[in-house]
Design a protein around this motif. Structure first.
Motif, PDB file in Angstrom:
ATOM      1  N   SER A 284     -16.867  29.370  -2.152  1.00  0.00           N
ATOM      2  CA  SER A 284     -17.146  28.006  -1.713  1.00  0.00           C
ATOM      3  C   SER A 284     -16.269  27.558  -0.618  1.00  0.00           C
ATOM      4  CB  SER A 284     -17.078  27.138  -2.931  1.00  0.00           C
ATOM      5  OG  SER A 284     -15.954  26.947  -3.420  1.00  0.00           O
ATOM      6  N   ILE A 285     -16.582  26.619   0.109  1.00  0.00           N
ATOM      7  CA  ILE A 285     -15.644  25.975   0.900  1.00  0.00           C
ATOM      8  C   ILE A 285     -15.988  24.462   0.688  1.00  0.00           C
ATOM      9  CG2 ILE A 285     -15.252  27.699   2.527  1.00  0.00           C
ATOM     10  CD1 ILE A 285     -17.378  26.347   4.388  1.00  0.00           C
ATOM     11  N   SER A 286     -14.826  23.478   0.684  1.00  0.00           N
ATOM     12  CA  SER A 286     -15.156  22.197   0.721  1.00  0.00           C
ATOM     13  C   SER A 286     -14.433  21.422   1.770  1.00  0.00           C
ATOM     14  CB  SER A 286     -14.478  21.759  -0.478  1.00  0.00           C
ATOM     15  OG  SER A 286     -15.351  22.123  -1.618  1.00  0.00           O
ATOM     16  N   ALA A 287     -14.773  20.108   2.219  1.00  0.00           N
ATOM     17  CA  ALA A 287     -14.206  19.190   2.885  1.00  0.00           C
ATOM     18  C   ALA A 287     -14.518  17.828   2.521  1.00  0.00           C
ATOM     19  CB  ALA A 287     -14.725  19.139   4.346  1.00  0.00           C
ATOM     20  N   ASN A 288     -13.330  16.977   2.507  1.00  0.00           N
ATOM     21  CA  ASN A 288     -13.599  15.481   1.993  1.00  0.00           C
ATOM     22  C   ASN A 288     -13.147  14.626   3.039  1.00  0.00           C
ATOM     23  OD1 ASN A 288     -10.901  15.961   1.755  1.00  0.00           O
ATOM     24  ND2 ASN A 288     -10.893  15.436  -0.431  1.00  0.00           N
ATOM     25  N   ARG A 289     -13.356  13.417   2.971  1.00  0.00           N
ATOM     26  CA  ARG A 289     -13.126  12.502   3.711  1.00  0.00           C
ATOM     27  C   ARG A 289     -13.368  11.145   3.262  1.00  0.00           C
ATOM     28  NH1 ARG A 289     -15.006  11.149   9.740  1.00  0.00           N
ATOM     29  NH2 ARG A 289     -14.622   8.735   9.747  1.00  0.00           N
ATOM     30  N   VAL A 290     -12.451  10.211   3.321  1.00  0.00           N
ATOM     31  CA  VAL A 290     -12.870   8.742   2.853  1.00  0.00           C
ATOM     32  C   VAL A 290     -13.799   8.144   3.957  1.00  0.00           C
ATOM     33  CG1 VAL A 290     -11.838   6.639   2.480  1.00  0.00           C
ATOM     34  CG2 VAL A 290     -10.877   8.429   1.720  1.00  0.00           C
TER      35      VAL A 290
ATOM     36  N   THR B 269     -15.238   5.015   0.236  1.00  0.00           N
ATOM     37  CA  THR B 269     -15.528   6.073  -0.701  1.00  0.00           C
ATOM     38  C   THR B 269     -15.133   7.301  -0.347  1.00  0.00           C
ATOM     39  OG1 THR B 269     -17.522   4.821  -1.081  1.00  0.00           O
ATOM     40  CG2 THR B 269     -17.699   7.138  -1.836  1.00  0.00           C
ATOM     41  N   GLU B 270     -14.516   8.156  -1.281  1.00  0.00           N
ATOM     42  CA  GLU B 270     -14.029   9.493  -0.910  1.00  0.00           C
ATOM     43  C   GLU B 270     -15.184  10.432  -1.033  1.00  0.00           C
ATOM     44  OE1 GLU B 270     -10.804  12.995  -1.487  1.00  0.00           O
ATOM     45  OE2 GLU B 270     -10.779  11.232  -2.871  1.00  0.00           O
ATOM     46  N   VAL B 271     -15.573  11.274  -0.056  1.00  0.00           N
ATOM     47  CA  VAL B 271     -16.903  12.126  -0.054  1.00  0.00           C
ATOM     48  C   VAL B 271     -16.208  13.410   0.152  1.00  0.00           C
ATOM     49  CG1 VAL B 271     -19.246  12.592   0.795  1.00  0.00           C
ATOM     50  CG2 VAL B 271     -18.537  10.299   0.922  1.00  0.00           C
ATOM     51  N   THR B 272     -16.714  14.397  -1.028  1.00  0.00           N
ATOM     52  CA  THR B 272     -16.668  15.807  -0.950  1.00  0.00           C
ATOM     53  C   THR B 272     -17.811  16.447  -0.714  1.00  0.00           C
ATOM     54  OG1 THR B 272     -14.363  15.496  -2.314  1.00  0.00           O
ATOM     55  CG2 THR B 272     -15.317  17.811  -2.121  1.00  0.00           C
TER      56      THR B 272
ATOM     57  N   SER C 165     -15.554  23.708   9.410  1.00  0.00           N
ATOM     58  CA  SER C 165     -15.659  22.712  10.430  1.00  0.00           C
ATOM     59  C   SER C 165     -17.141  22.236  10.473  1.00  0.00           C
ATOM     60  CB  SER C 165     -15.336  23.310  11.741  1.00  0.00           C
ATOM     61  OG  SER C 165     -16.121  24.315  12.169  1.00  0.00           O
ATOM     62  N   VAL C 166     -18.046  22.925  10.064  1.00  0.00           N
ATOM     63  CA  VAL C 166     -19.387  22.310   9.905  1.00  0.00           C
ATOM     64  C   VAL C 166     -19.359  21.224   8.925  1.00  0.00           C
ATOM     65  CG1 VAL C 166     -21.958  23.093   9.370  1.00  0.00           C
ATOM     66  CG2 VAL C 166     -20.424  24.265  10.760  1.00  0.00           C
ATOM     67  N   LEU C 167     -18.575  21.445   7.599  1.00  0.00           N
ATOM     68  CA  LEU C 167     -18.846  20.485   6.819  1.00  0.00           C
ATOM     69  C   LEU C 167     -17.964  19.164   7.147  1.00  0.00           C
ATOM     70  CD1 LEU C 167     -19.482  23.225   5.363  1.00  0.00           C
ATOM     71  CD2 LEU C 167     -18.186  22.210   3.236  1.00  0.00           C
ATOM     72  N   GLU C 168     -16.931  19.542   7.859  1.00  0.00           N
ATOM     73  CA  GLU C 168     -16.251  18.229   8.451  1.00  0.00           C
ATOM     74  C   GLU C 168     -17.024  17.567   9.295  1.00  0.00           C
ATOM     75  OE1 GLU C 168     -12.860  20.307   9.953  1.00  0.00           O
ATOM     76  OE2 GLU C 168     -11.931  20.455   8.069  1.00  0.00           O
ATOM     77  N   GLU C 169     -17.672  18.158  10.042  1.00  0.00           N
ATOM     78  CA  GLU C 169     -18.577  17.545  10.975  1.00  0.00           C
ATOM     79  C   GLU C 169     -19.640  16.642  10.370  1.00  0.00           C
ATOM     80  OE1 GLU C 169     -21.344  18.044  15.125  1.00  0.00           O
ATOM     81  OE2 GLU C 169     -19.812  19.719  14.794  1.00  0.00           O
ATOM     82  N   SER C 170     -20.311  17.337   9.538  1.00  0.00           N
ATOM     83  CA  SER C 170     -21.267  16.704   8.760  1.00  0.00           C
ATOM     84  C   SER C 170     -20.565  15.381   8.043  1.00  0.00           C
ATOM     85  CB  SER C 170     -21.859  17.662   7.671  1.00  0.00           C
ATOM     86  OG  SER C 170     -22.484  18.787   7.981  1.00  0.00           O
ATOM     87  N   LEU C 171     -19.392  15.367   7.567  1.00  0.00           N
ATOM     88  CA  LEU C 171     -19.001  14.148   6.810  1.00  0.00           C
ATOM     89  C   LEU C 171     -18.455  13.165   7.944  1.00  0.00           C
ATOM     90  CD1 LEU C 171     -16.440  15.661   4.532  1.00  0.00           C
ATOM     91  CD2 LEU C 171     -18.588  14.685   3.887  1.00  0.00           C
TER      92      LEU C 171
END
Length: 154
Positions: free
Chosen positions: A5-11, A111-114, A138-144
């Motif tokens: 798995s890979i993850s990205a998070n962002r507030v 909201t923090e989104v992972t 980077s695709v996950l980061e762009e999605s966020l």
């Protein structure tokens, strides 16, 4: 990142309720998608585990236009939404990868989104056929990033 798995998070500067509203409406997913493969989705809101929503997709790797049936595997309003995609007409057990958004309120307007993309349950035949991860962090980061923009445009 784990081996499967890979993850990205962002507030995101928005309440969890507003973010969940965007994520639970497949018609909004083309705005959120960081991969550039989602063309359109249904206007029917996701309401529970077991729902299936169809997305129109396009990818050169997949031969152009195709449809994905997304089987909802996790649903907790304002907290979690997850689904396993599979090509239309293919049993979900034949794929086994999953997208999951987890939302954790950081106050009334934040909201923090992972976002996690996992392939730990992928069918062994699929693992031999495709090289995982299909999408990068980077695709996950762009999605966020896109999700933050979609919520602010709401």
């Amino acid at each position: 990142m784990s081996e499967t798995s890979i993850s990205a998070n962002r507030v995101i500067d928005a309440p969890a309720e507003d973010i969940f509203e965007v994520l639970s409406l497949p018609a909004k997913h083309p705005q959120v998608d960081g991969s550039g493969t989602v063309v359109s989705g249904t206007d029917q809101r996701i309401q529970q585990v077991g729902d299936v929503f169809v997305m129109n997709m396009n990818s050169d790797v997949m031969g152009g236009d195709y449809k994905m049936e997304n089987h909802v595997t996790g649903f907790d309003p304002k907290k979690l939404i997850a689904w396993k995609p599979c090509q239309e007409g293919t049993p979900v057990e034949k794929n086994g990868w999953e997208w999951m958004y987890e939302l954790q309120s950081q106050g009334s307007d934040s909201t923090e989104v992972t976002l996690t993309y996992s392939w730990g349950d992928a069918n062994p035949a699929l693992l031999k056929k495709m090289s995982f991860p299909v999408f990068s962090e980077s695709v996950l980061e762009e999605s966020l990033e896109n999700l933050a923009a979609a919520v602010s445009d709401k």
